[in-house]
Enzyme design. Structure first.
Site, PDB file in Angstrom:
ATOM      1  N   GLY A  34     154.988  14.171  38.810  1.00  0.00           N
ATOM      2  CA  GLY A  34     154.708  15.199  37.800  1.00  0.00           C
ATOM      3  C   GLY A  34     155.977  15.324  36.967  1.00  0.00           C
ATOM      4  O   GLY A  34     157.088  15.406  37.501  1.00  0.00           O
ATOM      5  N   ARG A 108     142.550  15.591  37.765  1.00  0.00           N
ATOM      6  CA  ARG A 108     143.310  16.845  37.700  1.00  0.00           C
ATOM      7  C   ARG A 108     142.602  17.951  36.923  1.00  0.00           C
ATOM      8  O   ARG A 108     143.097  19.068  36.894  1.00  0.00           O
ATOM      9  CB  ARG A 108     144.688  16.564  37.076  1.00  0.00           C
ATOM     10  CG  ARG A 108     144.604  16.166  35.604  1.00  0.00           C
ATOM     11  CD  ARG A 108     145.902  15.602  35.067  1.00  0.00           C
ATOM     12  NE  ARG A 108     146.991  16.544  35.051  1.00  0.00           N
ATOM     13  CZ  ARG A 108     148.224  16.244  34.613  1.00  0.00           C
ATOM     14  NH1 ARG A 108     148.509  15.017  34.186  1.00  0.00           N
ATOM     15  NH2 ARG A 108     149.157  17.144  34.620  1.00  0.00           N
ATOM     16  N   ASN A 164     156.122  14.481  25.354  1.00  0.00           N
ATOM     17  CA  ASN A 164     155.201  13.825  26.304  1.00  0.00           C
ATOM     18  C   ASN A 164     153.722  13.938  25.930  1.00  0.00           C
ATOM     19  O   ASN A 164     152.910  14.469  26.709  1.00  0.00           O
ATOM     20  CB  ASN A 164     155.418  14.445  27.694  1.00  0.00           C
ATOM     21  CG  ASN A 164     156.228  13.535  28.615  1.00  0.00           C
ATOM     22  OD1 ASN A 164     156.449  12.355  28.316  1.00  0.00           O
ATOM     23  ND2 ASN A 164     156.689  14.090  29.728  1.00  0.00           N
ATOM     24  N   GLY A 228     162.202   3.188  24.674  1.00  0.00           N
ATOM     25  CA  GLY A 228     161.681   2.262  25.678  1.00  0.00           C
ATOM     26  C   GLY A 228     162.728   1.232  26.078  1.00  0.00           C
ATOM     27  O   GLY A 228     163.901   1.578  26.265  1.00  0.00           O
ATOM     28  N   GLY A 231     166.318   1.142  24.637  1.00  0.00           N
ATOM     29  CA  GLY A 231     167.349   2.107  24.989  1.00  0.00           C
ATOM     30  C   GLY A 231     167.008   3.490  24.468  1.00  0.00           C
ATOM     31  O   GLY A 231     165.839   3.879  24.463  1.00  0.00           O
ATOM     32  N   ASP A 258     161.456  11.159  32.255  1.00  0.00           N
ATOM     33  CA  ASP A 258     161.806  12.410  32.942  1.00  0.00           C
ATOM     34  C   ASP A 258     163.173  12.307  33.605  1.00  0.00           C
ATOM     35  O   ASP A 258     163.953  13.272  33.583  1.00  0.00           O
ATOM     36  CB  ASP A 258     160.760  12.738  34.016  1.00  0.00           C
ATOM     37  CG  ASP A 258     159.365  12.802  33.443  1.00  0.00           C
ATOM     38  OD1 ASP A 258     159.229  13.177  32.265  1.00  0.00           O
ATOM     39  OD2 ASP A 258     158.416  12.469  34.169  1.00  0.00           O
ATOM     40  N   ASP A 294     158.539   8.009  40.948  1.00  0.00           N
ATOM     41  CA  ASP A 294     159.178   8.482  39.710  1.00  0.00           C
ATOM     42  C   ASP A 294     160.575   9.046  39.903  1.00  0.00           C
ATOM     43  O   ASP A 294     161.292   9.232  38.918  1.00  0.00           O
ATOM     44  CB  ASP A 294     158.347   9.630  39.101  1.00  0.00           C
ATOM     45  CG  ASP A 294     157.021   9.169  38.554  1.00  0.00           C
ATOM     46  OD1 ASP A 294     156.647   8.011  38.817  1.00  0.00           O
ATOM     47  OD2 ASP A 294     156.379   9.969  37.866  1.00  0.00           O
TER      48      ASP A 294
HETATM   49  P1  ADP Z   1     158.935   7.582  28.770  1.00  0.00           P
HETATM   50  O1  ADP Z   1     159.003   7.198  30.226  1.00  0.00           O
HETATM   51  O2  ADP Z   1     159.064   9.049  28.588  1.00  0.00           O
HETATM   52  O3  ADP Z   1     157.754   7.014  28.054  1.00  0.00           O
HETATM   53  P2  ADP Z   1     160.634   5.467  27.663  1.00  0.00           P
HETATM   54  O4  ADP Z   1     159.558   4.480  27.953  1.00  0.00           O
HETATM   55  O5  ADP Z   1     161.186   5.454  26.293  1.00  0.00           O
HETATM   56  O6  ADP Z   1     160.231   6.982  28.067  1.00  0.00           O
HETATM   57  O7  ADP Z   1     161.788   5.157  28.701  1.00  0.00           O
HETATM   58  C1  ADP Z   1     162.940   5.935  28.838  1.00  0.00           C
HETATM   59  C2  ADP Z   1     164.121   5.039  29.124  1.00  0.00           C
HETATM   60  O8  ADP Z   1     163.830   4.182  30.237  1.00  0.00           O
HETATM   61  C3  ADP Z   1     164.505   4.109  27.998  1.00  0.00           C
HETATM   62  O9  ADP Z   1     165.352   4.726  27.071  1.00  0.00           O
HETATM   63  C4  ADP Z   1     165.193   2.966  28.752  1.00  0.00           C
HETATM   64  O10 ADP Z   1     166.519   3.317  29.093  1.00  0.00           O
HETATM   65  C5  ADP Z   1     164.389   2.901  30.039  1.00  0.00           C
HETATM   66  N1  ADP Z   1     163.317   1.909  29.948  1.00  0.00           N
HETATM   67  C6  ADP Z   1     161.993   2.148  29.777  1.00  0.00           C
HETATM   68  N2  ADP Z   1     161.306   0.984  29.744  1.00  0.00           N
HETATM   69  C7  ADP Z   1     162.201  -0.008  29.925  1.00  0.00           C
HETATM   70  C8  ADP Z   1     162.124  -1.445  30.040  1.00  0.00           C
HETATM   71  N3  ADP Z   1     160.967  -2.105  29.937  1.00  0.00           N
HETATM   72  N4  ADP Z   1     163.279  -2.134  30.239  1.00  0.00           N
HETATM   73  C9  ADP Z   1     164.464  -1.517  30.345  1.00  0.00           C
HETATM   74  N5  ADP Z   1     164.606  -0.170  30.256  1.00  0.00           N
HETATM   75  C10 ADP Z   1     163.497   0.579  30.048  1.00  0.00           C
HETATM   76  O1  CKP Z   2     157.007  10.248  30.582  1.00  0.00           O
HETATM   77  P1  CKP Z   2     157.232   9.886  32.005  1.00  0.00           P
HETATM   78  O2  CKP Z   2     156.789   8.489  32.332  1.00  0.00           O
HETATM   79  O3  CKP Z   2     158.654  10.140  32.429  1.00  0.00           O
HETATM   80  O4  CKP Z   2     156.324  10.897  32.823  1.00  0.00           O
HETATM   81  C1  CKP Z   2     155.738  10.603  34.057  1.00  0.00           C
HETATM   82  C2  CKP Z   2     155.004  11.776  34.621  1.00  0.00           C
HETATM   83  O5  CKP Z   2     153.393  14.205  34.860  1.00  0.00           O
HETATM   84  C3  CKP Z   2     154.199  11.343  35.849  1.00  0.00           C
HETATM   85  O6  CKP Z   2     154.813  11.821  37.021  1.00  0.00           O
HETATM   86  C4  CKP Z   2     152.829  11.953  35.630  1.00  0.00           C
HETATM   87  O7  CKP Z   2     152.377  12.622  36.757  1.00  0.00           O
HETATM   88  C5  CKP Z   2     153.002  12.899  34.460  1.00  0.00           C
HETATM   89  O8  CKP Z   2     154.060  12.316  33.701  1.00  0.00           O
HETATM   90  C6  CKP Z   2     151.690  13.025  33.685  1.00  0.00           C
HETATM   91  O9  CKP Z   2     151.008  14.042  33.866  1.00  0.00           O
HETATM   92  O10 CKP Z   2     151.352  12.094  32.943  1.00  0.00           O
HETATM   93 MG    MG Z   3     157.917  10.813  28.956  1.00  0.00          MG
END
Ligand code: ADP
Ligand code: CKP
Ligand code: MG
Length: 313
Positions: A34, A108, A164, A228, A231, A258, A294
């Site tokens: 979460g 959920r 998010n 992503g 960076g 997170d 996570d």
């Molecule tokens: P969220 O999980 O919220 O969607 P991101 O996908 O942007 O956020 O990921 C957050 C951070 O995790 C990025 O800034 C990077 O540092 C790392 N990250 C995510 N995906 C990758 C990947 N495929 N390779 C390397 N680092 C990653």
């Molecule tokens: O954006 P993130 O990938 O960091 O978030 C992951 C979380 O709460 C995951 O634990 C999931 O349960 C959630 O986001 C969601 O509700 O999507």
């Molecule tokens: Mg996120």
């Protein structure tokens, strides 16, 4: 009394043991997750205290969430057991149809977590914290959960928000846009955590400089802009920082944002500059994506330091 308080729905995660379509997956591995719970763990690993305001069901998964949260040092005083509903769960499909990406399948709707409401928000508790955090997920899951965030933000000394946007949880992207923008317009946000996809929906821009300018006009002080695999960037006043992502083997990217957000906010609150907080956020997110789960690999400040000094790709 705690430094940081997050509001949101903790969930039990069933992560596919193998990659591919869920119908071919035979084994699932259970994790506690979460977004806001993940955030809290990252805050704590960086040595501030954190509480989670939430509801779980009166069931084994609810007890699992409370016990796990306590074991990780989260203040669980305000995690309420709601006898009227069940603890939310979700499954993660990994590596299909896009390699190295994951898809979340939620069970959920109507859960105890989504019944979070303003009555769960204790005024004294909120006022004693330095910062209140929530996400677009909590704003999406129910009107009462959204109202709980609004009550907490109203009473907060300072706030962080992770946009998010989960399209599956909103009736439409227009509703997501309208709801999140109304929060941004109403409250000054100390740290906004977001990315180009969400910013396209919210402000119809993706360029980081344009995004910062527009968010700043809405009262955002610090912007953490995640890119992503590329960076992430962080902006504060005239400071603009960028740190490249690391090339690692991705097992499951869920939770990366997170880990980064909680790490960044915790260090920022401790007076670290945006470059330092960003670098540690990148270290945390990089570690998290190398495994299923996570938050287990979210590093302490000291372990992130070792990562940053010793890991080269
Ligand atoms: P969220 O999980 O919220 O969607 P991101 O996908 O942007 O956020 O990921 C957050 C951070 O995790 C990025 O800034 C990077 O540092 C790392 N990250 C995510 N995906 C990758 C990947 N495929 N390779 C390397 N680092 C990653
Ligand atoms: O954006 P993130 O990938 O960091 O978030 C992951 C979380 O709460 C995951 O634990 C999931 O349960 C959630 O986001 C969601 O509700 O999507
Ligand atoms: Mg996120």
């Amino acid at each position: 009394m705690v430094d940081v308080i997050a509001l949101g729905e903790p969930l039990v995660q069933f992560n596919s043991f193998t990659s591919g379509p869920l119908r071919f997956v035979n084994y699932f591995e259970k994790h506690i997750a979460g977004s806001e719970l993940n955030f809290c763990i990252a805050v704590i690993r960086n040595h501030l205290s954190c509480g989670l305001i939430a509801r779980v069901g009166n069931d084994e998964f609810g007890r699992n969430i409370i016990e796990y949260s306590r074991a990780q040092g989260i203040d669980t005083t305000y995690i309420k057991v709601d006898k009227e509903s069940f603890t939310g769960i979700y499954f993660i499909q990994r590596g299909y149809p896009i390699p190295m990406k994951s898809e979340l399948v939620y069970y959920r709707r109507g859960s105890a977590g989504s019944r979070l409401s303003p009555e769960d928000v204790d005024e004294k508790y909120i006022k004693s914290a330095r910062l209140i955090h929530s996400t677009g997920i909590t704003l999406a899951i129910s009107d009462s959960a959204k109202e709980a965030v609004i009550k907490a933000f109203e009473l907060a000394e300072s706030r962080s928000l992770d946009t998010n946007i989960r399209p599956k949880l909103w009736s439409s992207l227009e509703k997501a846009r309208e709801t999140i923008l109304s929060i941004l317009k109403k409250y000054d946000i100390e740290v906004l955590i977001t990315d180009p996809d969400d910013t396209k929906i919210l402000l119809d821009v993706t360029d980081p400089d344009d995004a910062y300018r527009k968010y700043k006009e809405l009262g955002v002080k610090v912007l953490l802009y995640k890119l992503g695999a590329k960076g992430a960037m962080a902006y504060k006043d005239s400071v603009k920082a960028f740190k490249e992502g690391y090339k690692v083997q991705v097992e499951d990217p869920t939770g990366a944002g997170d880990a980064m957000a909680g790490t960044f906010v915790s260090l920022y609150l401790q007076g670290k500059d945006v470059e330092y907080s960003l670098a540690h956020g990148i270290a945390a997110s990089t570690l998290v994506i190398t495994v299923r789960g996570d938050n287990e690999l979210t590093p302490t400040t000291e372990d992130a330091e070792r990562f940053l000094n010793e890991f080269k790709t």
